[in-house]
Design a protein around this motif. Structure first.
Motif, short mmCIF file in Angstrom:
data_model
loop_
_atom_site.label_atom_id
_atom_site.label_comp_id
_atom_site.label_asym_id
_atom_site.label_seq_id
_atom_site.Cartn_x
_atom_site.Cartn_y
_atom_site.Cartn_z
N THR A 16 -12.40 9.19 -7.99
CA THR A 16 -12.43 8.62 -9.10
C THR A 16 -11.02 8.10 -9.25
O THR A 16 -10.77 6.88 -9.70
N VAL A 17 -9.90 8.73 -8.70
CA VAL A 17 -8.49 8.20 -8.74
C VAL A 17 -8.52 6.80 -7.78
O VAL A 17 -7.96 6.10 -8.24
N LEU A 18 -9.02 7.14 -6.66
CA LEU A 18 -8.89 6.20 -5.55
C LEU A 18 -9.68 4.77 -6.06
O LEU A 18 -9.08 3.71 -5.98
N THR A 19 -10.99 4.92 -6.35
CA THR A 19 -11.70 3.85 -6.75
C THR A 19 -11.72 3.24 -8.31
O THR A 19 -12.05 2.35 -8.61
N GLY A 20 -11.35 4.22 -9.12
CA GLY A 20 -11.09 3.77 -10.45
C GLY A 20 -9.71 3.37 -10.84
O GLY A 20 -9.39 2.88 -11.87
N MET A 21 -8.56 3.85 -10.17
CA MET A 21 -7.43 3.60 -10.72
C MET A 21 -6.51 2.85 -9.53
O MET A 21 -5.93 1.66 -9.60
N VAL A 22 -6.31 3.51 -8.29
CA VAL A 22 -5.56 2.91 -7.33
C VAL A 22 -6.08 1.77 -6.97
O VAL A 22 -5.27 0.68 -6.84
N TYR A 23 -7.30 1.61 -6.48
CA TYR A 23 -8.09 0.13 -5.90
C TYR A 23 -7.61 -0.81 -7.07
O TYR A 23 -7.33 -2.02 -6.50
#
Length: 192
Positions: A16-23
């Motif tokens: 969720t953090v990687l694909t929803g915020m970082v990317y």
């Protein structure tokens, strides 16, 4: 079962953090750094810096001294990007035939002396209903009307159209086209 639930929840949180915020933040940052004009909507400003529109979305014109774009297929408000989509009327639909006939009549009434065939892109909407460009033939069809309304020589208006005619993308994709907003902004800057 608890032993399987904990790693699943951890992976959900990580992705969720990687694909929803970082990317999304990385892609947005790169777009802003490398292509700021396109990332912000390809906005067009006049010579005084006032926002006039986007080079990607058409605008309605009815002034005889300006070039008119393709009809919009968006129902409630013309060129509404939030309602993008075609009319979904097929070639045998009587409503499409009536709409095309009404558009042809409006073009003929705006320029009664013009007996040239009306280019198809002046009377039919695109699939998105938002096209900001017309064909060079559609621009040429309107040169006489615009020149008379602005008290300009037709060749002056033709030269302006030629300066705003874009070739096929990479020389092979699409068709030559004229961005109506950009053309009208330069036209409006000419003395009347």
């Amino acid at each position: 079962m608890i032993s399987h639930l904990k790693p699943a929840c951890v992976m959900l949180a990580i992705f969720t953090v990687l694909t929803g915020m970082v990317y999304p933040a990385a892609v947005t940052g790169l777009a802003q750094a490398l292509f700021p004009g396109q990332a912000n909507g390809s906005l067009i400003r006049d010579r005084d810096g006032r926002l006039q529109g986007s080079r990607l979305i058409g605008q309605p014109y009815s002034d005889p001294g300006l070039f008119w774009g393709r009809p919009s297929a968006t129902a409630a408000y013309p060129y509404n990007a939030g309602a993008s989509g075609g009319s979904n009327q097929g070639p045998l639909n009587p409503a499409l035939k009536d709409a095309v006939q009404a558009r042809i009549q409006a073009l003929r009434e705006a320029d009664p002396g013009n007996t040239a065939p009306v280019p198809v892109d002046l009377v039919t909407a695109s699939a998105s209903g938002l096209d900001p460009q017309i064909s060079p033939a559609a621009a040429e069809y309107q040169v006489g009307r615009v020149a008379r309304a602005r008290h300009l020589a037709p060749q002056t208006v033709r030269d302006l159209v030629a300066r705003h005619t874009e070739d096929r993308q990479w020389g092979v994709l699409g068709e030559p086209r004229v961005n109506v907003l950009e053309l009208n902004l330069e036209l409006a800057a000419l003395p009347r």
